[in-house]
Design a protein around this motif. Sequence first.
Motif, PDB file in Angstrom:
ATOM      1  N   ALA A  65     -27.790 -12.442  35.781  1.00  0.00           N
ATOM      2  CA  ALA A  65     -26.381 -12.241  34.994  1.00  0.00           C
ATOM      3  C   ALA A  65     -26.633 -11.272  33.956  1.00  0.00           C
ATOM      4  CB  ALA A  65     -25.966 -13.115  34.993  1.00  0.00           C
ATOM      5  N   VAL A  66     -27.389 -11.732  32.422  1.00  0.00           N
ATOM      6  CA  VAL A  66     -28.106 -11.118  31.505  1.00  0.00           C
ATOM      7  C   VAL A  66     -28.703  -9.931  31.929  1.00  0.00           C
ATOM      8  CG1 VAL A  66     -29.797 -11.638  29.630  1.00  0.00           C
ATOM      9  CG2 VAL A  66     -28.790 -12.752  30.770  1.00  0.00           C
ATOM     10  N   ALA A  67     -29.737  -9.851  32.872  1.00  0.00           N
ATOM     11  CA  ALA A  67     -30.453  -9.058  33.111  1.00  0.00           C
ATOM     12  C   ALA A  67     -28.858  -7.543  33.533  1.00  0.00           C
ATOM     13  CB  ALA A  67     -31.038  -8.636  34.204  1.00  0.00           C
ATOM     14  N   LEU A  68     -28.098  -8.231  34.554  1.00  0.00           N
ATOM     15  CA  LEU A  68     -26.861  -7.256  34.673  1.00  0.00           C
ATOM     16  C   LEU A  68     -26.137  -5.963  33.464  1.00  0.00           C
ATOM     17  CD1 LEU A  68     -25.508  -8.316  38.236  1.00  0.00           C
ATOM     18  CD2 LEU A  68     -27.146  -6.184  37.774  1.00  0.00           C
ATOM     19  N   PHE A  69     -25.707  -7.940  32.671  1.00  0.00           N
ATOM     20  CA  PHE A  69     -25.138  -6.741  31.149  1.00  0.00           C
ATOM     21  C   PHE A  69     -25.839  -5.986  30.457  1.00  0.00           C
ATOM     22  CE2 PHE A  69     -23.836  -7.829  26.712  1.00  0.00           C
ATOM     23  CZ  PHE A  69     -22.667  -8.010  26.925  1.00  0.00           C
ATOM     24  N   ILE A  70     -27.586  -6.130  29.955  1.00  0.00           N
ATOM     25  CA  ILE A  70     -28.557  -4.949  29.925  1.00  0.00           C
ATOM     26  C   ILE A  70     -27.774  -4.251  30.084  1.00  0.00           C
ATOM     27  CG2 ILE A  70     -30.867  -5.136  29.048  1.00  0.00           C
ATOM     28  CD1 ILE A  70     -30.937  -7.959  28.434  1.00  0.00           C
ATOM     29  N   ASP A  71     -28.355  -3.668  31.498  1.00  0.00           N
ATOM     30  CA  ASP A  71     -28.594  -2.761  32.189  1.00  0.00           C
ATOM     31  C   ASP A  71     -27.189  -1.658  31.802  1.00  0.00           C
ATOM     32  OD1 ASP A  71     -30.833  -3.204  33.565  1.00  0.00           O
ATOM     33  OD2 ASP A  71     -29.891  -3.407  35.498  1.00  0.00           O
ATOM     34  N   LEU A  72     -26.065  -2.845  31.888  1.00  0.00           N
ATOM     35  CA  LEU A  72     -24.569  -1.994  31.172  1.00  0.00           C
ATOM     36  C   LEU A  72     -25.065  -1.559  29.650  1.00  0.00           C
ATOM     37  CD1 LEU A  72     -22.024  -3.827  32.529  1.00  0.00           C
ATOM     38  CD2 LEU A  72     -22.470  -1.810  34.182  1.00  0.00           C
ATOM     39  N   THR A  73     -25.989  -2.503  29.121  1.00  0.00           N
ATOM     40  CA  THR A  73     -25.583  -2.098  27.251  1.00  0.00           C
ATOM     41  C   THR A  73     -26.816   0.048  27.338  1.00  0.00           C
ATOM     42  OG1 THR A  73     -25.562  -4.205  26.909  1.00  0.00           O
ATOM     43  CG2 THR A  73     -26.577  -2.711  25.239  1.00  0.00           C
ATOM     44  N   VAL A  74     -28.093  -0.685  28.752  1.00  0.00           N
ATOM     45  CA  VAL A  74     -28.547   1.164  28.514  1.00  0.00           C
ATOM     46  C   VAL A  74     -27.665   2.381  28.887  1.00  0.00           C
ATOM     47  CG1 VAL A  74     -30.663   1.693  29.001  1.00  0.00           C
ATOM     48  CG2 VAL A  74     -30.329  -0.609  28.046  1.00  0.00           C
ATOM     49  N   SER A  75     -26.835   1.559  30.034  1.00  0.00           N
ATOM     50  CA  SER A  75     -26.955   2.868  30.895  1.00  0.00           C
ATOM     51  C   SER A  75     -25.137   3.291  30.459  1.00  0.00           C
ATOM     52  CB  SER A  75     -25.961   2.181  32.182  1.00  0.00           C
ATOM     53  OG  SER A  75     -25.269   1.619  32.762  1.00  0.00           O
ATOM     54  N   LEU A  76     -24.671   2.500  29.268  1.00  0.00           N
ATOM     55  CA  LEU A  76     -23.253   2.861  29.060  1.00  0.00           C
ATOM     56  C   LEU A  76     -23.098   2.982  27.720  1.00  0.00           C
ATOM     57  CD1 LEU A  76     -20.792   0.469  31.476  1.00  0.00           C
ATOM     58  CD2 LEU A  76     -21.305   3.105  31.498  1.00  0.00           C
ATOM     59  N   GLY A  77     -23.932   1.697  26.604  1.00  0.00           N
ATOM     60  CA  GLY A  77     -23.828   2.177  25.504  1.00  0.00           C
ATOM     61  C   GLY A  77     -24.145   1.000  24.903  1.00  0.00           C
ATOM     62  N   ALA A  78     -24.034   0.466  23.997  1.00  0.00           N
ATOM     63  CA  ALA A  78     -24.854  -0.994  23.350  1.00  0.00           C
ATOM     64  C   ALA A  78     -22.870  -1.857  22.610  1.00  0.00           C
ATOM     65  CB  ALA A  78     -24.598  -1.264  21.380  1.00  0.00           C
ATOM     66  N   ASP A  79     -21.780  -0.515  22.772  1.00  0.00           N
ATOM     67  CA  ASP A  79     -20.696  -0.743  22.630  1.00  0.00           C
ATOM     68  C   ASP A  79     -19.659  -0.858  24.067  1.00  0.00           C
ATOM     69  OD1 ASP A  79     -20.809   2.145  23.408  1.00  0.00           O
ATOM     70  OD2 ASP A  79     -18.852   2.525  21.074  1.00  0.00           O
ATOM     71  N   PHE A  80     -20.421  -0.614  24.648  1.00  0.00           N
ATOM     72  CA  PHE A  80     -19.174  -0.655  26.297  1.00  0.00           C
ATOM     73  C   PHE A  80     -18.435  -0.986  26.619  1.00  0.00           C
ATOM     74  CE2 PHE A  80     -22.132  -4.295  27.601  1.00  0.00           C
ATOM     75  CZ  PHE A  80     -21.401  -4.537  28.722  1.00  0.00           C
ATOM     76  N   VAL A  81     -18.281  -2.700  26.426  1.00  0.00           N
ATOM     77  CA  VAL A  81     -17.213  -3.161  26.358  1.00  0.00           C
ATOM     78  C   VAL A  81     -15.917  -3.037  25.001  1.00  0.00           C
ATOM     79  CG1 VAL A  81     -16.338  -5.873  25.663  1.00  0.00           C
ATOM     80  CG2 VAL A  81     -18.425  -5.195  25.974  1.00  0.00           C
ATOM     81  N   THR A  82     -16.395  -1.999  24.178  1.00  0.00           N
ATOM     82  CA  THR A  82     -15.069  -2.293  23.495  1.00  0.00           C
ATOM     83  C   THR A  82     -14.537  -0.866  23.103  1.00  0.00           C
ATOM     84  OG1 THR A  82     -16.889  -1.804  21.491  1.00  0.00           O
ATOM     85  CG2 THR A  82     -15.461  -3.747  21.939  1.00  0.00           C
ATOM     86  N   ARG A  83     -15.170  -0.131  24.573  1.00  0.00           N
ATOM     87  CA  ARG A  83     -14.469   0.899  24.681  1.00  0.00           C
ATOM     88  C   ARG A  83     -13.276   1.076  25.101  1.00  0.00           C
ATOM     89  NH1 ARG A  83     -20.013   5.070  26.297  1.00  0.00           N
ATOM     90  NH2 ARG A  83     -21.667   4.436  24.236  1.00  0.00           N
ATOM     91  N   GLU A  84     -11.951   2.603  24.968  1.00  0.00           N
ATOM     92  CA  GLU A  84     -11.389   1.868  25.174  1.00  0.00           C
ATOM     93  C   GLU A  84     -11.390   2.597  26.512  1.00  0.00           C
ATOM     94  OE1 GLU A  84      -7.437   5.352  24.553  1.00  0.00           O
ATOM     95  OE2 GLU A  84      -8.796   5.030  23.411  1.00  0.00           O
ATOM     96  N   GLU A  85     -12.177   2.981  27.114  1.00  0.00           N
ATOM     97  CA  GLU A  85     -12.428   3.293  29.231  1.00  0.00           C
ATOM     98  C   GLU A  85     -12.976   2.681  29.205  1.00  0.00           C
ATOM     99  OE1 GLU A  85     -16.108   5.340  27.752  1.00  0.00           O
ATOM    100  OE2 GLU A  85     -14.691   5.466  26.637  1.00  0.00           O
ATOM    101  N   HIS A  86     -13.619   1.125  28.686  1.00  0.00           N
ATOM    102  CA  HIS A  86     -13.999   0.082  29.170  1.00  0.00           C
ATOM    103  C   HIS A  86     -12.661  -1.133  28.857  1.00  0.00           C
ATOM    104  CE1 HIS A  86     -17.627   2.183  29.847  1.00  0.00           C
ATOM    105  NE2 HIS A  86     -16.990   1.961  31.380  1.00  0.00           N
ATOM    106  N   SER A  87     -11.946  -0.954  28.551  1.00  0.00           N
ATOM    107  CA  SER A  87     -10.643  -2.216  27.969  1.00  0.00           C
ATOM    108  C   SER A  87     -11.142  -2.789  28.584  1.00  0.00           C
ATOM    109  CB  SER A  87      -9.334  -0.981  27.069  1.00  0.00           C
ATOM    110  OG  SER A  87      -8.673  -0.364  28.470  1.00  0.00           O
ATOM    111  N   TRP A  88     -10.805  -2.635  29.742  1.00  0.00           N
ATOM    112  CA  TRP A  88      -9.986  -4.131  30.980  1.00  0.00           C
ATOM    113  C   TRP A  88     -11.656  -4.989  30.756  1.00  0.00           C
ATOM    114  CZ3 TRP A  88     -14.527  -4.115  34.310  1.00  0.00           C
ATOM    115  CH2 TRP A  88     -15.190  -2.594  34.953  1.00  0.00           C
ATOM    116  N   MET A  89     -12.479  -4.439  30.916  1.00  0.00           N
ATOM    117  CA  MET A  89     -14.109  -5.944  30.728  1.00  0.00           C
ATOM    118  C   MET A  89     -13.731  -6.416  29.280  1.00  0.00           C
ATOM    119  SD  MET A  89     -17.679  -3.233  30.984  1.00  0.00           S
ATOM    120  CE  MET A  89     -16.978  -1.497  31.770  1.00  0.00           C
ATOM    121  N   GLY A  90     -13.607  -6.160  28.279  1.00  0.00           N
ATOM    122  CA  GLY A  90     -13.601  -7.625  27.847  1.00  0.00           C
ATOM    123  C   GLY A  90     -12.430  -8.744  28.061  1.00  0.00           C
ATOM    124  N   PRO A  91     -10.861  -9.035  28.353  1.00  0.00           N
ATOM    125  CA  PRO A  91     -10.609  -9.568  28.824  1.00  0.00           C
ATOM    126  C   PRO A  91     -11.765 -10.503  30.166  1.00  0.00           C
ATOM    127  CG  PRO A  91      -9.030  -7.957  29.040  1.00  0.00           C
ATOM    128  CD  PRO A  91     -10.329  -7.134  28.989  1.00  0.00           C
TER     129      PRO A  91
END
Length: 113
Positions: A65-91
């Motif tokens: 799960a951590v590896a998948l999270f880091i993959d998202l960090t690299v592919s979408l950017g370190a701020d992927f969770v807070t980006r407007e287009e990904h606003s659904w991810m934080g919750p």
Amino acid sequence: MLVIDKEKMKVLENAMMDRFVRKMQAHLQDVFPDVLENMSDAEIEALIRDGIDQAAGYDIVGEQAVALFIDLTVSLGADFVTREEHSWMGPVLSRRDMAGSEKMDFVYSRLMD
């Protein structure tokens, strides 16, 4: 009965973390060579360790799960969770009633839709 004192346990934990970081670094360089081409090994290691810390903040602690999270960090950017287009991810990532692997499965399935 085997008893491991706190000092030896910390040494084991550090060794396991270092092994995961090395494994993750090789994975990222294999999967995302273009994204990482201008980064030093130290910068990549810092990105991985930051990703581990961020994932832990969402109770995502298993290696996969951590590896998948880091993959998202690299592919979408370190701020992927807070980006407007990904606003659904934080919750989703903040849910305490889901295991880390369940959170990542949900996020990846939604991203693939």
